[in-house]
Enzyme design. Structure first.
Site, PDB file in Angstrom:
ATOM      1  N   ARG A 269      11.034   5.939   3.542  1.00  7.89           N
ATOM      2  CA  ARG A 269      11.121   7.402   3.551  1.00  7.89           C
ATOM      3  C   ARG A 269      11.899   7.909   4.765  1.00  7.89           C
ATOM      4  NH1 ARG A 269       5.107   9.357   2.902  1.00  7.89           N
ATOM      5  NH2 ARG A 269       6.102  11.364   3.376  1.00  7.89           N
TER       6      ARG A 269
ATOM      7  N   ARG B 126       0.845  -1.186   0.000  1.00  5.24           N
ATOM      8  CA  ARG B 126       0.000   0.000   0.000  1.00  5.24           C
ATOM      9  C   ARG B 126       0.884   1.241   0.000  1.00  5.24           C
ATOM     10  NH1 ARG B 126      -4.454  -1.637   4.674  1.00  5.24           N
ATOM     11  NH2 ARG B 126      -5.326  -3.477   3.614  1.00  5.24           N
TER      12      ARG B 126
ATOM     13  N   ASP C 114       1.652   5.344  -0.333  1.00  3.67           N
ATOM     14  CA  ASP C 114       0.996   6.581   0.084  1.00  3.67           C
ATOM     15  C   ASP C 114       0.728   7.486  -1.110  1.00  3.67           C
ATOM     16  OD1 ASP C 114       1.026   5.911   2.777  1.00  3.67           O
ATOM     17  OD2 ASP C 114       2.960   6.882   3.149  1.00  3.67           O
TER      18      ASP C 114
END
Length: 258
Positions: free
Chosen positions: A208, A50, A52
């Site tokens: 990230r 999934r 973002d």
């Protein structure tokens, strides 16, 4: 009943992430819409990852089951034709494409059978950046010390408890232990710095945060030798900032031969 594994690529700029949500445009929602049109009945898609909002994919994986007449190998052609000819959002056309469709065993699941993933994060390390790259790079104006970043990256590789690289407030996981197979930092073209990481799984925002921590190392805010202690401390506040989504690409999901 066929079980189909899809490889898809997408520009995440105009998607509110992967997961289906009411009243917003998502990768899962648009993919299900196209497949439902081609198959002639509502299709539900299961994704392997999934992403973002704003995150891109070169090789995301998703699967669906159904009893349909179209040959599996022709699904990409049919669905991509719909994607190219339809504009679900103003000014958006063709930002999602099915690269491949293949039939897999009945018990195969795109998420639970995944053995690992590879991500790429791209930083444009120059004073100026073309406006056309604003959705595809993290712009860092100050010079980054790539050798220091490489030194810090080497300490991330291996099996560790990576709680320090999990976003604050994330849904509790059974374990935050993961294995990072490789983490490279290389200077690319036009002032790009390319970070690539592969592992058996990643926590929410883990890539990230790794990219942001390496950026802080490159800026001299965090000494490279501190990386091992940051990981051992399991404290999110000790790691660096969370790099923005537009520099991140899901490159590949790994499977054993299905």
């Amino acid at each position: 009943m066929k079980n189909v594994l899809l490889t898809v690529e997408y520009d995440g700029t105009n998607f509110a992430g992967w997961q289906r949500q009411p009243s917003v445009r998502t990768v899962q929602g648009v993919l299900e819409e196209g497949l439902s049109t081609v198959c002639g009945y509502p299709v539900t898609v299961e994704g392997a990852s999934r992403t973002d909002a704003g995150v891109h994919a070169l090789g995301a994986s998703a699967g669906f089951r159904g009893d349909f007449g179209i040959p599996v190998e022709r699904i990409p052609l049919a669905v991509n034709h719909i994607f190219r000819g339809r504009t679900p959002s103003p000014g958006v056309n063709g930002d999602l494409r099915i690269v491949q469709a293949r039939e897999v065993p009945a018990d195969f699941h795109p998420r639970f059978d995944a053995k690992g993933k590879k991500y790429r994060y791209i930083i444009r390390n120059r004073k100026e950046m073309p406006v056309f790259l604003r959705n595809y790079r993290y712009h860092v104006e100050k010079p980054l010390d790539v050798e220091q970043m490489k030194s810090a990256a080497a300490q991330v590789v291996g099996t560790h408890d990576f709680a320090c690289f999990q976003a604050t407030g994330s849904y509790p996981r059974r374990t935050t232990v993961r294995t990072v197979y490789f983490l490279s930092v290389e200077e690319g073209r036009e002032g790009d710095i390319v970070i690539e990481v592969g592992g058996d799984g990643f926590l929410y925002n883990m890539v990230r945060i790794i990219a942001g921590t390496l950026t802080d190392v490159g800026l001299g805010k965090i000494p490279p030798e501190a990386m091992a202690d940051i990981i051992a401390g399991r404290d999110r506040s000790r790691a660096g900032h969370t790099a923005p989504p537009q520099g991140l690409y899901l490159v590949e999901v790994y499977y054993q031969e299905a």
